[in-house]
Design a protein around this motif. Sequence first.
Motif, PDB file in Angstrom:
ATOM      1  N   ALA A 144       1.996   4.104  -8.533  1.00  0.00           N
ATOM      2  CA  ALA A 144       0.673   3.469  -8.564  1.00  0.00           C
ATOM      3  C   ALA A 144       0.731   2.060  -7.973  1.00  0.00           C
ATOM      4  O   ALA A 144      -0.154   1.670  -7.199  1.00  0.00           O
ATOM      5  N   LEU A 145       1.762   1.299  -8.313  1.00  0.00           N
ATOM      6  CA  LEU A 145       1.894  -0.052  -7.777  1.00  0.00           C
ATOM      7  C   LEU A 145       2.157  -0.035  -6.274  1.00  0.00           C
ATOM      8  O   LEU A 145       1.671  -0.894  -5.540  1.00  0.00           O
ATOM      9  N   ARG A 146       2.918   0.946  -5.810  1.00  0.00           N
ATOM     10  CA  ARG A 146       3.165   1.079  -4.369  1.00  0.00           C
ATOM     11  C   ARG A 146       1.856   1.340  -3.641  1.00  0.00           C
ATOM     12  O   ARG A 146       1.560   0.725  -2.619  1.00  0.00           O
ATOM     13  N   LYS A 147       1.040   2.255  -4.194  1.00  0.00           N
ATOM     14  CA  LYS A 147      -0.259   2.555  -3.582  1.00  0.00           C
ATOM     15  C   LYS A 147      -1.160   1.323  -3.582  1.00  0.00           C
ATOM     16  O   LYS A 147      -1.858   1.048  -2.607  1.00  0.00           O
ATOM     17  N   LEU A 148      -1.162   0.571  -4.679  1.00  0.00           N
ATOM     18  CA  LEU A 148      -1.963  -0.640  -4.761  1.00  0.00           C
ATOM     19  C   LEU A 148      -1.504  -1.645  -3.712  1.00  0.00           C
ATOM     20  O   LEU A 148      -2.329  -2.243  -3.009  1.00  0.00           O
ATOM     21  N   GLY A 149      -0.210  -1.809  -3.563  1.00  0.00           N
ATOM     22  CA  GLY A 149       0.319  -2.715  -2.552  1.00  0.00           C
ATOM     23  C   GLY A 149      -0.092  -2.312  -1.151  1.00  0.00           C
ATOM     24  O   GLY A 149      -0.478  -3.150  -0.328  1.00  0.00           O
ATOM     25  N   GLU A 150      -0.036  -1.018  -0.865  1.00  0.00           N
ATOM     26  CA  GLU A 150      -0.450  -0.527   0.453  1.00  0.00           C
ATOM     27  C   GLU A 150      -1.939  -0.762   0.676  1.00  0.00           C
ATOM     28  O   GLU A 150      -2.361  -1.159   1.760  1.00  0.00           O
ATOM     29  N   ALA A 151      -2.746  -0.526  -0.363  1.00  0.00           N
ATOM     30  CA  ALA A 151      -4.188  -0.732  -0.249  1.00  0.00           C
ATOM     31  C   ALA A 151      -4.531  -2.198  -0.014  1.00  0.00           C
ATOM     32  O   ALA A 151      -5.528  -2.520   0.637  1.00  0.00           O
ATOM     33  N   LEU A 152      -3.693  -3.089  -0.534  1.00  0.00           N
ATOM     34  CA  LEU A 152      -3.921  -4.524  -0.362  1.00  0.00           C
ATOM     35  C   LEU A 152      -3.251  -5.075   0.900  1.00  0.00           C
ATOM     36  O   LEU A 152      -3.209  -6.277   1.105  1.00  0.00           O
ATOM     37  N   GLY A 153      -2.696  -4.182   1.713  1.00  0.00           N
ATOM     38  CA  GLY A 153      -2.091  -4.612   2.968  1.00  0.00           C
ATOM     39  C   GLY A 153      -0.643  -5.016   2.854  1.00  0.00           C
ATOM     40  O   GLY A 153      -0.092  -5.589   3.780  1.00  0.00           O
ATOM     41  N   GLY A 154      -0.010  -4.707   1.738  1.00  0.00           N
ATOM     42  CA  GLY A 154       1.387  -5.095   1.549  1.00  0.00           C
ATOM     43  C   GLY A 154       2.365  -4.027   1.965  1.00  0.00           C
ATOM     44  O   GLY A 154       3.543  -4.155   1.727  1.00  0.00           O
ATOM     45  N   GLY A 155       1.901  -2.982   2.607  1.00  0.00           N
ATOM     46  CA  GLY A 155       2.778  -1.866   2.941  1.00  0.00           C
ATOM     47  C   GLY A 155       3.476  -1.995   4.268  1.00  0.00           C
ATOM     48  O   GLY A 155       4.249  -1.144   4.649  1.00  0.00           O
ATOM     49  N   SER A 156       3.213  -3.070   5.030  1.00  0.00           N
ATOM     50  CA  SER A 156       3.856  -3.206   6.332  1.00  0.00           C
ATOM     51  C   SER A 156       5.305  -3.623   6.156  1.00  0.00           C
ATOM     52  O   SER A 156       5.661  -4.305   5.212  1.00  0.00           O
ATOM     53  N   GLN A 157       6.141  -3.178   7.097  1.00  0.00           N
ATOM     54  CA  GLN A 157       7.571  -3.468   7.034  1.00  0.00           C
ATOM     55  C   GLN A 157       7.983  -4.201   8.288  1.00  0.00           C
ATOM     56  O   GLN A 157       7.370  -4.068   9.338  1.00  0.00           O
ATOM     57  N   LYS A 158       9.065  -4.975   8.171  1.00  0.00           N
ATOM     58  CA  LYS A 158       9.622  -5.664   9.328  1.00  0.00           C
ATOM     59  C   LYS A 158      10.325  -4.645  10.210  1.00  0.00           C
ATOM     60  O   LYS A 158      10.822  -3.636   9.740  1.00  0.00           O
ATOM     61  N   LYS A 159      10.408  -4.960  11.495  1.00  0.00           N
ATOM     62  CA  LYS A 159      11.078  -4.082  12.443  1.00  0.00           C
ATOM     63  C   LYS A 159      12.519  -3.838  12.017  1.00  0.00           C
ATOM     64  O   LYS A 159      13.241  -4.765  11.683  1.00  0.00           O
ATOM     65  N   GLY A 160      12.922  -2.580  11.987  1.00  0.00           N
ATOM     66  CA  GLY A 160      14.281  -2.211  11.642  1.00  0.00           C
ATOM     67  C   GLY A 160      14.536  -2.093  10.155  1.00  0.00           C
ATOM     68  O   GLY A 160      15.620  -1.758   9.743  1.00  0.00           O
ATOM     69  N   GLU A 161      13.533  -2.378   9.333  1.00  0.00           N
ATOM     70  CA  GLU A 161      13.710  -2.307   7.879  1.00  0.00           C
ATOM     71  C   GLU A 161      13.454  -0.889   7.408  1.00  0.00           C
ATOM     72  O   GLU A 161      12.449  -0.287   7.747  1.00  0.00           O
ATOM     73  N   LYS A 162      14.388  -0.349   6.636  1.00  0.00           N
ATOM     74  CA  LYS A 162      14.236   1.007   6.111  1.00  0.00           C
ATOM     75  C   LYS A 162      13.241   0.978   4.966  1.00  0.00           C
ATOM     76  O   LYS A 162      13.383   0.221   4.029  1.00  0.00           O
ATOM     77  N   GLY A 163      12.229   1.794   5.062  1.00  0.00           N
ATOM     78  CA  GLY A 163      11.207   1.834   4.018  1.00  0.00           C
ATOM     79  C   GLY A 163      11.596   2.741   2.870  1.00  0.00           C
ATOM     80  O   GLY A 163      12.443   3.617   3.001  1.00  0.00           O
ATOM     81  N   GLN A 164      10.952   2.522   1.759  1.00  0.00           N
ATOM     82  CA  GLN A 164      11.160   3.369   0.586  1.00  0.00           C
ATOM     83  C   GLN A 164      10.308   4.616   0.783  1.00  0.00           C
ATOM     84  O   GLN A 164       9.132   4.534   1.062  1.00  0.00           O
ATOM     85  N   GLN A 165      10.909   5.757   0.669  1.00  0.00           N
ATOM     86  CA  GLN A 165      10.216   7.017   0.863  1.00  0.00           C
ATOM     87  C   GLN A 165       9.551   7.465  -0.432  1.00  0.00           C
ATOM     88  O   GLN A 165       9.988   7.114  -1.520  1.00  0.00           O
ATOM     89  N   GLU A 166       8.487   8.253  -0.313  1.00  0.00           N
ATOM     90  CA  GLU A 166       7.808   8.818  -1.484  1.00  0.00           C
ATOM     91  C   GLU A 166       8.822   9.600  -2.305  1.00  0.00           C
ATOM     92  O   GLU A 166       9.630  10.348  -1.766  1.00  0.00           O
ATOM     93  N   GLY A 167       8.821   9.377  -3.601  1.00  0.00           N
ATOM     94  CA  GLY A 167       9.733  10.084  -4.487  1.00  0.00           C
ATOM     95  C   GLY A 167      11.095   9.422  -4.623  1.00  0.00           C
ATOM     96  O   GLY A 167      11.991   9.972  -5.237  1.00  0.00           O
ATOM     97  N   GLU A 168      11.264   8.203  -4.028  1.00  0.00           N
ATOM     98  CA  GLU A 168      12.523   7.470  -4.148  1.00  0.00           C
ATOM     99  C   GLU A 168      12.295   6.203  -4.947  1.00  0.00           C
ATOM    100  O   GLU A 168      11.218   5.613  -4.891  1.00  0.00           O
TER     101      GLU A 168
END
Length: 120
Positions: free
Chosen positions: A88-112
């Motif tokens: 839920a917090l991940r979704k909230l962060g994405e909705a607020l524009g916090g989901g962008s990642q820096k180039k080359g940064e490995k993102g957290q995958q759904e379910g991890e």
Amino acid sequence: MNPWSDLVFTTRYGTPVEPRNFTREFDRRCERASVRRIRVHDTRHTCASLLAALDVHPRIAMQILRHSEIAVTMEVYTHVPSADTRRALRKLGEALGGGSQKKGEKGQQEGEDMDGRPES
């Protein structure tokens, strides 16, 4: 722990450490380790939360923290969000524009979890 007293920390002579000296040394060690300074008491919360996140049995955590009741350990000292809360917090962060990642940064995958391990 000193075998001759109930004190966790003592001077080299076995006498109690002056609280201000302990806090000053704790702050120095935080700075030397390049970690954020927190209150000494907050380290108990951190320890309890880390033990819970590592799936240490609550009774063992209770013994490590030297609590007399399991309720104290579970209700006051553990601050571990559930997998649903993290999602839920991940979704909230994405909705607020916090989901962008820096180039080359490995993102957290759904379910991890934050370390890339499957969430339970």
